[in-house]
Design an enzyme around this catalytic site. Structure first.
Site, mmCIF file in Angstrom:
data_model
loop_
_atom_site.group_PDB
_atom_site.id
_atom_site.type_symbol
_atom_site.label_atom_id
_atom_site.label_comp_id
_atom_site.label_asym_id
_atom_site.label_seq_id
_atom_site.Cartn_x
_atom_site.Cartn_y
_atom_site.Cartn_z
ATOM 1 N N ASN A 208 0.792 -1.279 0.184
ATOM 2 C CA ASN A 208 -0.116 0.001 0.138
ATOM 3 C C ASN A 208 0.889 1.352 0.055
ATOM 4 O O ASN A 208 0.698 2.238 -0.788
ATOM 5 C CB ASN A 208 -1.035 0.045 1.209
ATOM 6 C CG ASN A 208 -2.283 -0.788 0.987
ATOM 7 O OD1 ASN A 208 -2.449 -1.170 -0.334
ATOM 8 N ND2 ASN A 208 -3.055 -0.816 1.831
ATOM 9 N N GLY A 253 -3.723 13.272 -10.077
ATOM 10 C CA GLY A 253 -5.100 14.027 -9.550
ATOM 11 C C GLY A 253 -5.066 14.865 -8.174
ATOM 12 O O GLY A 253 -3.960 15.505 -8.122
ATOM 13 N N CYS A 260 -7.245 3.116 3.482
ATOM 14 C CA CYS A 260 -6.070 2.314 3.641
ATOM 15 C C CYS A 260 -4.787 3.146 3.514
ATOM 16 O O CYS A 260 -3.961 3.241 4.346
ATOM 17 C CB CYS A 260 -6.088 1.219 2.704
ATOM 18 S SG CYS A 260 -7.186 -0.175 3.073
HETATM 19 C C1 UDX Z 1 -6.196 0.188 -1.453
HETATM 20 C C2 UDX Z 1 -5.110 -0.690 -2.128
HETATM 21 O O1 UDX Z 1 -5.366 -0.414 -3.758
HETATM 22 C C3 UDX Z 1 -5.902 -2.400 -1.804
HETATM 23 O O2 UDX Z 1 -5.024 -3.324 -2.231
HETATM 24 C C4 UDX Z 1 -5.884 -2.194 -0.360
HETATM 25 O O3 UDX Z 1 -6.324 -3.596 0.181
HETATM 26 C C5 UDX Z 1 -6.522 -1.207 0.374
HETATM 27 O O4 UDX Z 1 -6.000 0.331 -0.169
HETATM 28 P P1 UDX Z 1 -8.628 1.481 -1.909
HETATM 29 O O5 UDX Z 1 -8.398 2.176 -0.780
HETATM 30 O O6 UDX Z 1 -9.942 0.607 -1.868
HETATM 31 O O7 UDX Z 1 -7.554 0.163 -2.009
HETATM 32 O O8 UDX Z 1 -8.474 2.302 -3.175
HETATM 33 P P2 UDX Z 1 -7.332 2.367 -4.591
HETATM 34 O O9 UDX Z 1 -8.315 2.072 -5.669
HETATM 35 O O10 UDX Z 1 -6.176 1.624 -4.307
HETATM 36 O O11 UDX Z 1 -7.236 3.983 -4.588
HETATM 37 C C6 UDX Z 1 -6.686 4.608 -3.323
HETATM 38 C C7 UDX Z 1 -6.779 6.171 -3.522
HETATM 39 O O12 UDX Z 1 -5.516 6.477 -4.613
HETATM 40 C C8 UDX Z 1 -7.898 6.736 -4.050
HETATM 41 O O13 UDX Z 1 -8.070 8.201 -3.428
HETATM 42 C C9 UDX Z 1 -7.516 7.037 -5.350
HETATM 43 O O14 UDX Z 1 -8.198 8.053 -5.986
HETATM 44 C C10 UDX Z 1 -5.996 7.414 -5.652
HETATM 45 N N1 UDX Z 1 -5.519 6.907 -6.712
HETATM 46 C C11 UDX Z 1 -5.465 5.663 -7.376
HETATM 47 C C12 UDX Z 1 -4.930 7.918 -7.799
HETATM 48 O O15 UDX Z 1 -5.027 9.124 -7.034
HETATM 49 N N2 UDX Z 1 -4.139 7.575 -8.738
HETATM 50 C C13 UDX Z 1 -4.253 6.241 -9.149
HETATM 51 O O16 UDX Z 1 -3.515 6.186 -10.225
HETATM 52 C C14 UDX Z 1 -4.739 5.245 -8.324
#
Ligand code: UDX
Length: 429
Positions: A208, A253, A260
């Site tokens: 993470n 972004g 998490c």
């Molecule tokens: C994350 C992990 O991906 C997952 O494996 C773990 O079990 C829990 O934490 P989650 O928090 O549900 O999952 O969301 P995720 O899709 O990973 O996005 C996390 C954050 O990063 C969001 O705020 C999203 O907007 C941001 N993000 C994600 C970006 O800004 N850019 C990206 O390219 C990807």
């Protein structure tokens, strides 16, 4: 196999439902009876696409039952998952009191060989602690083993992620327990990695945190792009084509939020501190993340001169699309900034409005995304819900006060917005 899952939050409920759907006999345990009543009615207490259907199916076929008693569930099952929350305390250290309390309750009920599985995200060393709690309760070491089995599901795609994991990580030095746990996951046909318990605990935090660093890195590049005429999306595509880097989690972004990344980045930083290592890389990633939204808002503020008395529309409140979760959502920072600077906020989110209303009852919520535009001095796209992409920008320009679009997630292209008559600002260009 007979399995208990203690805790029916995001991770626990999805794990229980999917394991039941794979054919196991699962008891979902929670002290909150009202939550369990919803679950037995086939209604998920959390918003997660596809979960209601699996709950209905597994409750109906009897594979999923519920209980408020950890003791009863432990006595009836051979594998007990601990999947309770580990929220950060004021200093960022994960609060593992719930994990310890569950371990004590499980220990008091163990009367036959039992595998206790830690699925909650816990600092390295917690597996040892759980083991000690059970030993201290007088349970013979031959009767139980503690396995670390971290969860990698993402909100919004939790069912898919659980059914299609990149890997199942099992932290144990007990070959018998590893075999039994492989049986639990056998129907998934996924790759299984068996490692030591501390390694398994660290894999979760390291994964993470690495993803958060990756996003912060591209967001830092976005700041350079804004100064030099580059476009971060082009840079990201070019970087992602290198197989060693990969294209995922390279989308610039407003930064990362959710339940998490913020918690785990802080948690690993604290673990480093505890063990005598200063994890400066994570501190920097966190700082870049904190600055990212503020920088975007400062651009809006300087474009408008002042936010005092302005009406700002917000599209999206959830920390990302397909969830109603607003924990550490960028929308909260944005609302606070706008309100502090004297603006009126009008917001819409397909599912996260009830949760946001609890923390921000003072802002105006509208049922339709189009209503966010009515008379607004600017509109900020905060969460990239797919349905926002279909909004007719040309028609909306007619109802907005000033056609200023601040796209925090690069949902639209400049051409799309400008050809519909909007003045368009986004991240990293
Ligand atoms: C994350 C992990 O991906 C997952 O494996 C773990 O079990 C829990 O934490 P989650 O928090 O549900 O999952 O969301 P995720 O899709 O990973 O996005 C996390 C954050 O990063 C969001 O705020 C999203 O907007 C941001 N993000 C994600 C970006 O800004 N850019 C990206 O390219 C990807």
């Amino acid at each position: 196999m007979k399995i208990s899952v203690v805790g029916t939050g995001y991770v626990g409920l999805v794990t229980a439902a999917v394991l039941a759907d794979l054919g196991h006999q699962v008891i979902g345990v929670d002290h909150d009876k009202s939550k369990l009543d919803k679950i037995t009615a086939g209604i998920s207490p959390i918003y997660e696409p596809g979960l209601d259907e699996i709950l209905s199916r597994t409750i109906a076929n009897g594979n999923l039952t519920t209980s408020t008693s950890i003791a009863e569930a432990t006595k009836q099952t051979e594998v007990v998952f601990i999947a309770v929350g580990t929220p950060p305390m004021a200093d960022g250290t994960p609060d593992i009191r719930a994990v310890k309390a569950v371990a004590a309750s499980v220990a008091a009920a163990i009367d036959k060989p039992t595998i206790v599985v830690n699925k909650s995200t816990v600092p390295v060393g917690t597996g040892d602690l759980v083991e000690q709690i059970i030993l201290d309760a007088g349970v013979s070491p031959e009767l139980f083993t503690v396995v670390s089995n971290p969860e990698f599901l993402r909100e919004g795609t939790a069912i898919y992620d659980t059914l299609n994991p990149d890997r199942i990580v099992l932290g144990t030095s007990d070959p018998g327990a590893a075999e039994k746990m492989k049986e639990v996951y056998e129907p998934l046909k996924a790759e299984v990695l068996v490692v030591s318990r501390p390694s398994a605990e660290l894999i979760k935090y390291a994964s993470n945190s690495f993803l958060a660093v990756k996003i912060s890195f591209i967001n830092a590049i976005s700041r350079i792009c804004e100064k030099c005429g580059g476009d971060v999306e082009e840079v990201s595509v070019g970087m992602g084509m290198d197989k060693r880097i990969g294209s995922q989690f390279l989308k610039a972004g407003l930064g990362w939020g959710g339940s998490c990344f913020p918690k785990d980045v802080q948690g690993l930083t604290k673990t480093g501190e505890r063990l005598g290592y200063r994890f400066d890389l994570l501190t920097a990633a966190d700082q870049i993340n904190n600055e990212q939204t503020l920088h975007f808002l400062t651009r809006l503020q300087s474009r408008l001169g002042s936010l005092q008395g302005r009406t700002i529309g917000l599209l999206g409140l959830a920390f990302k699309p397909n969830t109603d979760d607003i924990r550490d959502a960028k929308s909260l920072e944005i609302i606070e900034f706008l309100r502090t600077n004297g603006a009126t906020v009008v917001a819409h989110d397909p599912v996260a409005m009830p949760n946001t209303r609890q923390v921000h009852p003072e802002i105006c919520y509208v049922d339709k995304p189009a209503d966010v535009f009515s008379g607004a001095d600017a509109v900020i796209l905060v969460t990239e819900w797919a349905e926002f992409k279909n909004l007719d920008l040309a028609t909306l320009k007619k109802v907005v006060g000033t056609a200023l679009l601040f796209d925090g997630r690069r949902l639209w292209t400049r051409e799309e917005a400008e050809s519909a008559g909007w003045e368009y600002y986004t991240v990293g260009v």
